[in-house]
Design a protein around this motif. Structure first.
Motif, PDB file in Angstrom:
ATOM      1  N   GLN A  21      49.392  23.807  58.515  1.00  0.00           N
ATOM      2  CA  GLN A  21      50.209  22.602  58.335  1.00  0.00           C
ATOM      3  C   GLN A  21      49.684  21.413  59.118  1.00  0.00           C
ATOM      4  O   GLN A  21      49.896  20.269  58.739  1.00  0.00           O
ATOM      5  CB  GLN A  21      51.670  22.911  58.687  1.00  0.00           C
ATOM      6  CG  GLN A  21      52.320  23.663  57.532  1.00  0.00           C
ATOM      7  CD  GLN A  21      53.667  24.255  57.865  1.00  0.00           C
ATOM      8  OE1 GLN A  21      54.039  24.356  59.037  1.00  0.00           O
ATOM      9  NE2 GLN A  21      54.393  24.668  56.850  1.00  0.00           N
ATOM     10  N   ALA A  22      48.981  21.699  60.199  1.00  0.00           N
ATOM     11  CA  ALA A  22      48.440  20.604  61.016  1.00  0.00           C
ATOM     12  C   ALA A  22      47.014  20.230  60.609  1.00  0.00           C
ATOM     13  O   ALA A  22      46.425  19.307  61.174  1.00  0.00           O
ATOM     14  CB  ALA A  22      48.460  21.022  62.483  1.00  0.00           C
ATOM     15  N   CYS A  23      46.462  20.928  59.610  1.00  0.00           N
ATOM     16  CA  CYS A  23      45.032  20.794  59.306  1.00  0.00           C
ATOM     17  C   CYS A  23      44.672  19.394  58.783  1.00  0.00           C
ATOM     18  O   CYS A  23      45.356  18.840  57.936  1.00  0.00           O
ATOM     19  CB  CYS A  23      44.621  21.833  58.265  1.00  0.00           C
ATOM     20  SG  CYS A  23      42.866  21.734  57.843  1.00  0.00           S
ATOM     21  N   ARG A  33      51.366  15.996  49.982  1.00  0.00           N
ATOM     22  CA  ARG A  33      52.770  15.964  50.405  1.00  0.00           C
ATOM     23  C   ARG A  33      53.084  17.221  51.211  1.00  0.00           C
ATOM     24  O   ARG A  33      53.779  17.164  52.203  1.00  0.00           O
ATOM     25  CB  ARG A  33      53.690  15.857  49.191  1.00  0.00           C
ATOM     26  CG  ARG A  33      53.568  14.484  48.512  1.00  0.00           C
ATOM     27  CD  ARG A  33      54.359  14.405  47.238  1.00  0.00           C
ATOM     28  NE  ARG A  33      55.791  14.440  47.481  1.00  0.00           N
ATOM     29  CZ  ARG A  33      56.700  14.495  46.502  1.00  0.00           C
ATOM     30  NH1 ARG A  33      56.326  14.526  45.239  1.00  0.00           N
ATOM     31  NH2 ARG A  33      57.975  14.503  46.788  1.00  0.00           N
ATOM     32  N   HIS A  34      52.584  18.342  50.725  1.00  0.00           N
ATOM     33  CA  HIS A  34      52.754  19.600  51.456  1.00  0.00           C
ATOM     34  C   HIS A  34      51.437  20.359  51.491  1.00  0.00           C
ATOM     35  O   HIS A  34      50.656  20.281  50.544  1.00  0.00           O
ATOM     36  CB  HIS A  34      53.775  20.504  50.751  1.00  0.00           C
ATOM     37  CG  HIS A  34      55.182  20.044  50.884  1.00  0.00           C
ATOM     38  ND1 HIS A  34      55.837  19.345  49.902  1.00  0.00           N
ATOM     39  CD2 HIS A  34      56.070  20.184  51.904  1.00  0.00           C
ATOM     40  CE1 HIS A  34      57.067  19.068  50.303  1.00  0.00           C
ATOM     41  NE2 HIS A  34      57.239  19.558  51.515  1.00  0.00           N
ATOM     42  N   VAL A  35      51.236  21.112  52.546  1.00  0.00           N
ATOM     43  CA  VAL A  35      50.171  22.113  52.555  1.00  0.00           C
ATOM     44  C   VAL A  35      50.747  23.316  51.807  1.00  0.00           C
ATOM     45  O   VAL A  35      51.861  23.747  52.086  1.00  0.00           O
ATOM     46  CB  VAL A  35      49.801  22.518  53.997  1.00  0.00           C
ATOM     47  CG1 VAL A  35      48.682  23.542  53.992  1.00  0.00           C
ATOM     48  CG2 VAL A  35      49.406  21.295  54.805  1.00  0.00           C
ATOM     49  N   VAL A  36      49.984  23.794  50.831  1.00  0.00           N
ATOM     50  CA  VAL A  36      50.487  24.866  49.956  1.00  0.00           C
ATOM     51  C   VAL A  36      49.792  26.167  50.372  1.00  0.00           C
ATOM     52  O   VAL A  36      48.595  26.342  50.119  1.00  0.00           O
ATOM     53  CB  VAL A  36      50.196  24.512  48.480  1.00  0.00           C
ATOM     54  CG1 VAL A  36      50.637  25.628  47.556  1.00  0.00           C
ATOM     55  CG2 VAL A  36      50.892  23.193  48.121  1.00  0.00           C
ATOM     56  N   GLN A  60      56.483  20.952  46.097  1.00  0.00           N
ATOM     57  CA  GLN A  60      57.348  22.019  46.638  1.00  0.00           C
ATOM     58  C   GLN A  60      56.730  22.793  47.804  1.00  0.00           C
ATOM     59  O   GLN A  60      57.426  23.536  48.497  1.00  0.00           O
ATOM     60  CB  GLN A  60      57.693  23.027  45.532  1.00  0.00           C
ATOM     61  CG  GLN A  60      58.531  22.417  44.414  1.00  0.00           C
ATOM     62  CD  GLN A  60      58.941  23.472  43.401  1.00  0.00           C
ATOM     63  OE1 GLN A  60      59.359  24.563  43.770  1.00  0.00           O
ATOM     64  NE2 GLN A  60      58.801  23.157  42.129  1.00  0.00           N
ATOM     65  N   GLY A  61      55.417  22.676  47.968  1.00  0.00           N
ATOM     66  CA  GLY A  61      54.760  23.417  49.049  1.00  0.00           C
ATOM     67  C   GLY A  61      54.607  24.901  48.754  1.00  0.00           C
ATOM     68  O   GLY A  61      54.439  25.715  49.671  1.00  0.00           O
TER      69      GLY A  61
END
Ligand code: URA
Length: 209
Positions: A21-23, A33-36, A60-61
């Motif tokens: 998520q921090a990448c 929008r989201h890391v999936v 939606q992730g």
């Protein structure tokens, strides 16, 4: 933490998710929008690897929640493969703009995350969905229609390349091949004693003709 001072599986997974998520290893991180990361179980005997998130997944992730994912889910349900059996991921975890194919640099930047995911999921069988997953996961350059539907044994894993469900949505006449390939996965899981045999022949959800 375990008594030996090691992370539990759950802690290791949480640490992995936080890292993803921090990448910011590549520029896809700027527009996401989201890391999936995944859906399904950890660990899991069966791992599906797709290409990269589309618009629905980015919103939606979660991987494979759009039209292609709905087709994949139909097949999984028809073969009675439950979410506790599988784990679904992608070559890249952030959406490439306009759903373009991830570049080699993007795939390379994301590879350490996929490698770590792989360690945590510990799959026995890996299904590569489409040419991009095949190319970036194995380094192979053959066309997907040539190598799909044949198990590849590599470092103790069994890998099955098949068509991407999005390709099948555009080429409906090929759907029986994806259906048969997921059937091969079912058969292999049964052979390895990882699932109970089906009680009756499953019906292809979209018809066989
Ligand atoms: N296509 C992919 O390759 N991955 C997804 O998560 C969704 C569509």
């Amino acid at each position: 933490m375990t008594e030996q001072g090691k992370l539990t599986d759950q802690e290791a997974w949480q640490q992995f998710v936080q890292g993803c998520q921090a990448c910011q290893r590549c520029s896809l991180s700027q527009s996401r929008r989201h890391v999936v990361i995944s859906r399904g179980a950890v660990p899991a005997p069966l791992m599906f690897i797709g290409e990269g998130p589309g618009a629905d997944e980015d919103a939606q992730g979660i991987p494979f929640v759009g039209a292609a994912g709905k087709l994949l889910d139909l097949l999984l349900v028809a073969y009675d493969l439950k979410p506790d059996m599988y784990h679904i991921a992608n070559i890249v975890k952030c959406r490439p703009p306009q759903n373009r194919v991830p570049t080699p640099e993007e795939a390379k930047s994301c590879r350490p995350w996929l490698a770590r995911q792989f360690q945590l999921v510990r799959p026995k069988l890996i299904v590569l969905l489409g040419a991009t997953a095949y190319k970036y996961f194995t380094g192979g350059t053959e066309g997907i229609s040539k190598i799909r539907g044949q198990w590849i044994e590599k470092s103790g894993y069994l890998i099955l390349p098949t068509y991407h469900p999005a390709y099948i949505l555009r080429n409906n006449n090929e759907r029986v091949r994806l259906w048969d390939d997921i059937g091969m996965v079912r058969d292999k899981l049964e052979e390895l004693g990882l699932v109970e045999p089906l009680q009756h022949q499953p019906d292809m959800p979209l018809g066989r003709s």
